[in-house]
Structures are given as C-alpha cells and as structure tokens.
Write a protein that holds these residues in place. Structure first.
Motif, PDB file in Angstrom:
ATOM      1  N   VAL A 109      -8.469  -5.679  82.645  1.00 29.16           N
ATOM      2  CA  VAL A 109      -9.765  -6.091  83.168  1.00 29.16           C
ATOM      3  C   VAL A 109      -9.602  -6.833  84.490  1.00 29.16           C
ATOM      4  O   VAL A 109      -8.616  -7.540  84.704  1.00 29.16           O
ATOM      5  CB  VAL A 109     -10.508  -6.979  82.132  1.00 29.16           C
ATOM      6  CG1 VAL A 109      -9.673  -8.216  81.775  1.00 29.16           C
ATOM      7  CG2 VAL A 109     -11.887  -7.389  82.637  1.00 29.16           C
ATOM      8  N   ASN A 154     -12.484   0.297  89.083  1.00 30.49           N
ATOM      9  CA  ASN A 154     -12.905   1.221  88.024  1.00 30.49           C
ATOM     10  C   ASN A 154     -12.161   2.546  88.117  1.00 30.49           C
ATOM     11  O   ASN A 154     -11.789   3.143  87.106  1.00 30.49           O
ATOM     12  CB  ASN A 154     -14.412   1.482  88.111  1.00 30.49           C
ATOM     13  CG  ASN A 154     -15.235   0.416  87.399  1.00 30.49           C
ATOM     14  OD1 ASN A 154     -14.755  -0.219  86.469  1.00 30.49           O
ATOM     15  ND2 ASN A 154     -16.455   0.210  87.850  1.00 30.49           N
ATOM     16  N   ARG A 159     -11.320  -2.027  83.530  1.00 26.25           N
ATOM     17  CA  ARG A 159     -12.672  -2.534  83.250  1.00 26.25           C
ATOM     18  C   ARG A 159     -13.002  -3.626  84.265  1.00 26.25           C
ATOM     19  O   ARG A 159     -12.244  -4.578  84.430  1.00 26.25           O
ATOM     20  CB  ARG A 159     -12.736  -3.084  81.817  1.00 26.25           C
ATOM     21  CG  ARG A 159     -14.084  -3.736  81.465  1.00 26.25           C
ATOM     22  CD  ARG A 159     -14.165  -4.055  79.974  1.00 26.25           C
ATOM     23  NE  ARG A 159     -13.128  -4.965  79.531  1.00 26.25           N
ATOM     24  CZ  ARG A 159     -13.260  -6.308  79.475  1.00 26.25           C
ATOM     25  NH1 ARG A 159     -14.399  -6.873  79.861  1.00 26.25           N
ATOM     26  NH2 ARG A 159     -12.275  -7.063  79.024  1.00 26.25           N
ATOM     27  N   THR A 160     -14.143  -3.489  84.935  1.00 25.72           N
ATOM     28  CA  THR A 160     -14.481  -4.406  86.016  1.00 25.72           C
ATOM     29  C   THR A 160     -15.775  -5.159  85.698  1.00 25.72           C
ATOM     30  O   THR A 160     -16.789  -4.551  85.351  1.00 25.72           O
ATOM     31  CB  THR A 160     -14.638  -3.651  87.347  1.00 25.72           C
ATOM     32  OG1 THR A 160     -13.436  -2.906  87.601  1.00 25.72           O
ATOM     33  CG2 THR A 160     -14.876  -4.610  88.497  1.00 25.72           C
ATOM     34  N   VAL A 161     -15.707  -6.483  85.814  1.00 28.47           N
ATOM     35  CA  VAL A 161     -16.849  -7.353  85.568  1.00 28.47           C
ATOM     36  C   VAL A 161     -17.214  -8.054  86.867  1.00 28.47           C
ATOM     37  O   VAL A 161     -16.350  -8.618  87.550  1.00 28.47           O
ATOM     38  CB  VAL A 161     -16.516  -8.411  84.488  1.00 28.47           C
ATOM     39  CG1 VAL A 161     -17.730  -9.315  84.231  1.00 28.47           C
ATOM     40  CG2 VAL A 161     -16.072  -7.736  83.194  1.00 28.47           C
ATOM     41  N   GLU A 216     -14.270  -6.670  75.382  1.00 24.49           N
ATOM     42  CA  GLU A 216     -14.209  -5.352  76.023  1.00 24.49           C
ATOM     43  C   GLU A 216     -15.593  -4.733  76.232  1.00 24.49           C
ATOM     44  O   GLU A 216     -15.743  -3.802  77.025  1.00 24.49           O
ATOM     45  CB  GLU A 216     -13.341  -4.417  75.185  1.00 24.49           C
ATOM     46  CG  GLU A 216     -11.875  -4.843  75.121  1.00 24.49           C
ATOM     47  CD  GLU A 216     -11.022  -3.855  74.344  1.00 24.49           C
ATOM     48  OE1 GLU A 216     -11.567  -2.818  73.911  1.00 24.49           O
ATOM     49  OE2 GLU A 216      -9.811  -4.127  74.176  1.00 24.49           O
ATOM     50  N   SER A 217     -16.591  -5.250  75.534  1.00 27.39           N
ATOM     51  CA  SER A 217     -17.944  -4.709  75.671  1.00 27.39           C
ATOM     52  C   SER A 217     -18.629  -5.171  76.948  1.00 27.39           C
ATOM     53  O   SER A 217     -19.665  -4.614  77.336  1.00 27.39           O
ATOM     54  CB  SER A 217     -18.795  -5.128  74.467  1.00 27.39           C
ATOM     55  OG  SER A 217     -18.828  -6.541  74.341  1.00 27.39           O
ATOM     56  N   LYS A 219     -18.945  -5.354  80.807  1.00 23.50           N
ATOM     57  CA  LYS A 219     -18.516  -4.666  82.031  1.00 23.50           C
ATOM     58  C   LYS A 219     -19.680  -4.650  83.008  1.00 23.50           C
ATOM     59  O   LYS A 219     -20.848  -4.859  82.634  1.00 23.50           O
ATOM     60  CB  LYS A 219     -18.040  -3.249  81.726  1.00 23.50           C
ATOM     61  CG  LYS A 219     -19.096  -2.352  81.123  1.00 23.50           C
ATOM     62  CD  LYS A 219     -18.541  -0.967  80.792  1.00 23.50           C
ATOM     63  CE  LYS A 219     -17.547  -1.029  79.637  1.00 23.50           C
ATOM     64  NZ  LYS A 219     -17.098   0.329  79.224  1.00 23.50           N
ATOM     65  N   GLY A 220     -19.385  -4.411  84.284  1.00 27.08           N
ATOM     66  CA  GLY A 220     -20.435  -4.409  85.298  1.00 27.08           C
ATOM     67  C   GLY A 220     -20.935  -5.807  85.581  1.00 27.08           C
ATOM     68  O   GLY A 220     -20.220  -6.795  85.429  1.00 27.08           O
TER      69      GLY A 220
END
Length: 298
Positions: A109, A154, A159-161, A216-217, A219-220
C-alpha cells in the motif's frame, strides 16, 4: 512491518512515526539531512532528494509507504511560494512512486497525502469521498496533480490511498496561529464566520493513516477529518472557551486578504467535509468532538 515515510520529520509525520512504533513497526524516514538525525531500534533515517543519496540501496523489503512531504501552505502565496508548494509535492510523490517501481517486491500500500482543498470551497455544499468534482482554485489544482502523481502506483499493483487532510489540530500546524488573537484577548470570528472548517486532531490524523495501511478495503480518496466539521464562528467560540478568553471581535475579511493574499482563501473560505469512508470501515476516533480535541491539543 517495515514502513517508509517521506515527510516523517514534519508535524503529522512525527505523530505517525510514534503511532506506528507503538504498534511494533519499524519506520524508515526519508530525509534530506539524515546526518543530523539519530537512528534508534525502530527508526532509521535515510537520505533522499539530494545528490549522492541512494535510498533504495539502504531500504529493506518494504511493506507500506507513506508520502507526507511538501512545503507548508502557511505564508503569503507569492509566485515563488506557490511554485514551491506545487513542485515540492510533485517531486516527492513522483520520486517515491519511482522508487516503488524499482523495488523487486512492491509494498502492499501507498498512503499519499492530499488536502480537502481538492473539493474547492462552499458555505452550502458538503463533501464526502464520493464527490468527484474538484474545485477551481490554486489549491484544488495542486491537490489534483498531487493525487494523479500518487495514483501512478496503482499501475504497479500497489493499493493507493489519497489522504485528504483537513486542518490538523495539535501543538504545531495551524492551531498555534489560530489561538494567538484569543490569548491576547482579541479573538472572535473571521470574516462572516459562516465558512466551514473541517478539522482533525493530529492523533486521529496519524491513527487514520495507520488504519488505512492495515485495512485492505480502504483505497482511493480518504477524508482525514473529524465527523463533526464546524463553521468558523462556532470553532472560534469553542477555542475561546477552551482558552478561557472572550469571544467578541471580528477580523474583517479585507484585512486578512490584504495581509495574506491568495492564501486567505484557507481562512476566509472553507468546505464541509465528512470522513464517510473511515466511519464505514470501522475507524474509531480518539477525538470526534471539537471541545475535547482542543482541550487535548492545547
């Protein structure tokens, strides 16, 4: 986990490092001046963004990356200041994503800093992570470019937050400046007082990033704000009560505009932002209410 942080020596970065260490992780902080820092059992300082530094050669296998680097928004937005605000964020983000691309094993991440300024300003509208339309001012443009640079991760399978920060309350940042008029018995609302202020305690800012690393849920876009934004007049009253000072004067908007120039939009305008994604994913706030957050921060 091994977690690398750019901007780890800043206000939020220091709190995040402490939070992650308390959870048993090892933190690798990317800095331009590692020779001025002292490594510990859980913190390693690694040079970057200067000639002669090769951070990849010093990093172990990384589980997560956090990007918080960038010039402070505070100060009059001259042409050079605006250039620095934009370039510092893009340089750090692009460099970190490039580093990730060169890692044999990618981190799971990347949490990359951004700002609620993405949404623009409004006294009537409210915003959540589902709001796709961005604002049309300088800060909205910068945050959009900043986020687009981070989203390149991505394509690397990371995974990118996008951590969109509100005003972070603590012993540094905006609060020391905001409290000064009240300490000198000259506090009150700014301008109309109707502008929204979406805030978060620094402990929750760090806590939400740490939570996003684990969940993991997530993202964005992720709004890093408390669940109860307040209008400036209400925030100012709460601040006056916390400091046991009167709330009686008004800082006229034209004076603020003349003193700060374009940066005055951060103070005279605002946005009502809700952290819907954090709440839906089960994050528990340490300081969901403003009065308790101010008491602790001050």
């Amino acid at each position: 986990m091994n977690i690398v942080i750019s901007g780890g020596t800043g206000f939020v970065g220091k709190q995040l490092s402490e939070t992650l260490m308390e959870q048993g992780h090892h933190v690798y902080i990317l800095t331009r001046s590692p020779e001025e820092k002292l490594d510990t059992k859980q913190v390693t300082y690694i040079g970057w963004l200067k000639k002669g530094y090769d951070p990849l050669s010093q990093l172990p296998e990384i589980d997560a990356a956090v990007n918080l680097a960038g010039t402070s928004l505070f100060g009059k937005w001259t042409k050079e200041k605006k250039k620095s605000i934009r370039s510092s964020r893009l340089e750090a983000t692009e460099t970190l994503v490039d580093m990730i691309g060169k890692m044999p094993k990618k981190p799971k991440v990347l949490v990359s800093g951004s700002a609620v300024g993405f949404y623009g300003t409004s006294e009537q509208d409210s915003y959540t992570e589902e709001t796709n339309k961005r604002g049309e001012d300088f800060l909205a443009d910068v945050t959009y470019e900043w986020e687009q640079a981070a989203l390149q991760a991505n394509a690397l399978g990371v995974r990118t937050v996008l951590a969109r920060f509100g005003i972070v309350l603590g012993h540094k940042g905006a609060l020391p400046l905001m409290q000064l008029p009240f300490r000198y018995f000259a506090g009150g609302k700014i301008g109309s007082g109707e502008q929204w202020l979406s805030w978060i305690h620094v402990q929750d800012a760090a806590g939400m990033i740490a939570y996003a690393i684990e969940q993991e849920s997530i993202k964005g876009a992720l709004n890093v704000t408390a669940p109860h934004p307040r209008r400036n007049k209400d925030f100012s009253k709460a601040l006056a009560n916390t400091l046991h000072r009167p709330y009686w004067t008004i800082a006229p908007a034209p004076i603020i505009q003349k003193a700060l120039g374009e940066m005055s939009t951060l103070i005279l305008e605002g946005q009502c932002v809700y952290p819907r994604k954090a709440m839906e994913n089960g994050y528990t706030f340490h300081y969901p209410n403003l009065s308790e957050a101010l008491e602790h921060a001050l």
